[in-house]
Design an enzyme around this catalytic site. Structure first.
Site, PDB file in Angstrom:
ATOM      1  N   ASP A 136       0.862  -1.182   0.000  1.00 31.35           N
ATOM      2  CA  ASP A 136       0.000   0.000   0.000  1.00 31.35           C
ATOM      3  C   ASP A 136       0.899   1.233   0.000  1.00 31.35           C
ATOM      4  OD1 ASP A 136      -2.837   1.173   0.398  1.00 31.35           O
ATOM      5  OD2 ASP A 136      -1.619   2.245   1.873  1.00 31.35           O
TER       6      ASP A 136
ATOM      7  N   GLU B 196       0.843   5.644   0.239  1.00 34.77           N
ATOM      8  CA  GLU B 196       0.167   6.935   0.408  1.00 34.77           C
ATOM      9  C   GLU B 196       0.891   7.919  -0.491  1.00 34.77           C
ATOM     10  OE1 GLU B 196      -2.568   7.000   2.046  1.00 34.77           O
ATOM     11  OE2 GLU B 196      -2.286   4.980   2.859  1.00 34.77           O
TER      12      GLU B 196
ATOM     13  N   HIS C 180      -5.858   4.674   6.293  1.00 36.64           N
ATOM     14  CA  HIS C 180      -5.235   5.653   5.391  1.00 36.64           C
ATOM     15  C   HIS C 180      -3.774   5.939   5.737  1.00 36.64           C
ATOM     16  CE1 HIS C 180      -8.968   6.235   3.336  1.00 36.64           C
ATOM     17  NE2 HIS C 180      -9.575   6.696   4.410  1.00 36.64           N
TER      18      HIS C 180
ATOM     19  N   ASP D 151      -3.218  -0.025   6.373  1.00 37.57           N
ATOM     20  CA  ASP D 151      -3.967  -0.568   5.233  1.00 37.57           C
ATOM     21  C   ASP D 151      -3.328  -1.851   4.699  1.00 37.57           C
ATOM     22  OD1 ASP D 151      -5.694   1.521   5.484  1.00 37.57           O
ATOM     23  OD2 ASP D 151      -5.081   2.588   3.665  1.00 37.57           O
TER      24      ASP D 151
END
Length: 458
Positions: free
Chosen positions: A9, A11, A147, A152
């Site tokens: 994952d 960001e 988030h 995540d």
């Protein structure tokens, strides 16, 4: 040896797929269902992090100030993902962001990939939503630190382990890995069955979001082929369209002309988010008539959507002026009383010298008005009523486009054996549509390409 999976994952700075930079990444390496390695770090994106992203993730510019740049962690990412399948929730997003970061430092990053959104739809059908948060609620998966990359990723690992338990022989996963499989290229929310059901025929297709709102309308000679082509396009806009699309509707038209007209109507009516062409309304210019205080019947050019008092309309002021000048010359009208000249004295137009003197009271108003009425009748008589016949949706069907008094009225379908010849016959079965600048251009262009023989006068 068990298959290796790198569950990932990221960001990001949130600037669209091509402008996105990573602010945090987490990778968990699985062999089969067993965790073998884990790597997580903040990343300095070398660009400003917008406030709305900070509000969502908690990651701000100060937090990443001393974090490593991507080129400093690239070797570790290559090491942990080597020989592994890239797994993520909505994998196209994470994979493309990581791949673009590698591309920026001159490295070609290529991995097989799996999407846990699409796998979950297949293995856990019928759930209300397949977002990570809702899936975790439905499947009793703990989701902490939402988030953020590590929170995540940890939840996605548990989700993927559940998927592996439900697919012990890996038959479903292997089908998703097949590069010829549509599952490998489709956006996360679309079912492959929807694509399979699309016809290879001319018509329109409508991309709809989760709330069934139309977000894109398109036309195609081959609906299925055109829809699939959207998913192979790597442009940022096409990617975002795929991410928002949940269902696809279509309508077969049998031919490209009606597909073009119906596409224009859908864009006018629904103003879809991802359509850019045809969204700006074009206000036509009308030749109108009115009686002044002297009782003189005047002509003028007005720009409005209303056509109630219109003799003729055009989509550019220059065309409207040229048509009005032609009427003046042909019927010996006064340029002053056709609003082609703004002086209050006797007309003295540079081009039109045919005025008989109504502006200087040398001609009777009644005689002048008769010529104006003839000019108006002449213009109105030019507005043809006709149909254009085209192929239907089946072999024993024909389609038609109806134009009445120069205005597009709509389209329809008739059996080949049905005999219709009058305007009223077609009006009873026509699917009414709106005449616009765009439909006028479509029909004019069609006739220009095919020739006047395609017109069947009514």
């Amino acid at each position: 040896m068990e298959q290796r999976y790198a569950v990932i994952d990221v960001e990001t700075t949130g600037k669209g797929i091509n402008g996105n930079r990573i602010t945090e990444i987490c990778i968990v390496l699985l062999e089969g269902k067993v965790i073998r390695d884990k790597y997580t770090t903040l990343v300095n994106p070398d660009q400003h992090i917008p406030n709305y992203i900070t509000g969502l993730t908690g990651i701000d510019n100060d937090l990443v100030h001393d974090a490593p740049a991507f080129d400093e962690i690239a070797a570790r990412i290559l090491e942990i993902t080597e020989g592994a399948i890239f797994v993520a929730h909505n994998v196209s997003f994470d994979y493309n962001v990581v791949r673009n970061e590698f591309k920026a430092i001159g490295h070609n990053f290529v991995r097989k990939k799996l999407c846990t959104v699409r796998l979950s739809r297949k293995i856990f059908p019928g759930l209300y939503s397949y977002s990570l948060g809702n899936l975790c609620t439905s499947l009793n998966i703990q989701l902490k630190n939402r988030h953020r990359a590590e929170g995540d990723t940890d939840a996605t690992v548990v989700l993927f382990q559940k998927i592996l338990e439900e697919d012990p022989d890996l038959s479903i996963i292997n089908s998703f890995l097949n590069i010829r499989s549509k599952q490998a290229t489709l956006p996360p929310h679309l079912k492959a069955e929807q694509i399979e059901a699309l016809p290879a025929s001319p018509g329109i297709y409508l991309f709809k979001d989760q709330k069934e709102k139309i977000i894109y309308a398109g036309k195609a000679k081959n609906i299925k082929q055109r829809v699939i082509s959207h998913f192979y396009d790597k442009k940022n806009k096409e990617y975002l369209l795929g991410q928002k699309t949940h269902t696809i509707d279509y309508e077969v038209t049998g031919n490209e002309l009606i597909a073009l007209l119906l596409e224009a109507e859908m864009i006018r009516k629904h103003y879809p988010e991802f359509n850019t062409a045809q969204k700006k309304p074009v206000i036509p210019f009308h030749i109108i008539s009115y009686t002044n205080r002297r009782g003189v019947l005047q002509l003028a050019i007005d720009q409005s959507y209303s056509a109630d008092t219109s003799i003729e309309f055009y989509y550019s002021r220059a065309d409207a002026i040229a048509a009005l000048e032609e009427l003046c010359i042909s019927f010996e009208l006064c340029p002053r009383y056709c609003n082609l000249q703004q002086s209050t004295a006797r007309c003295s137009h540079y081009k039109i010298k045919s005025c008989k003197g109504v502006c200087s009271q040398e001609e009777a108003v009644e005689a002048y008005n008769l010529r104006v009425q003839k000019a108006m009748e002449s213009s109105l008589n030019k507005k043809m009523s006709y149909i254009i016949k085209e192929k239907g949706r089946t072999g024993d069907e024909q389609s038609f486009v109806l134009v009445k008094d120069g205005m597009y009225r709509g389209y329809g379908f008739i059996d080949e054996t049905t005999q219709v010849a009058q305007s009223e016959d077609f009006e009873e079965i026509v699917r009414l549509q709106t005449h616009t600048y765009h439909t006028s251009k479509i029909i004019t262009s069609y006739i220009r390409k095919r020739g006047d023989e395609v017109i069947i006068p009514l």
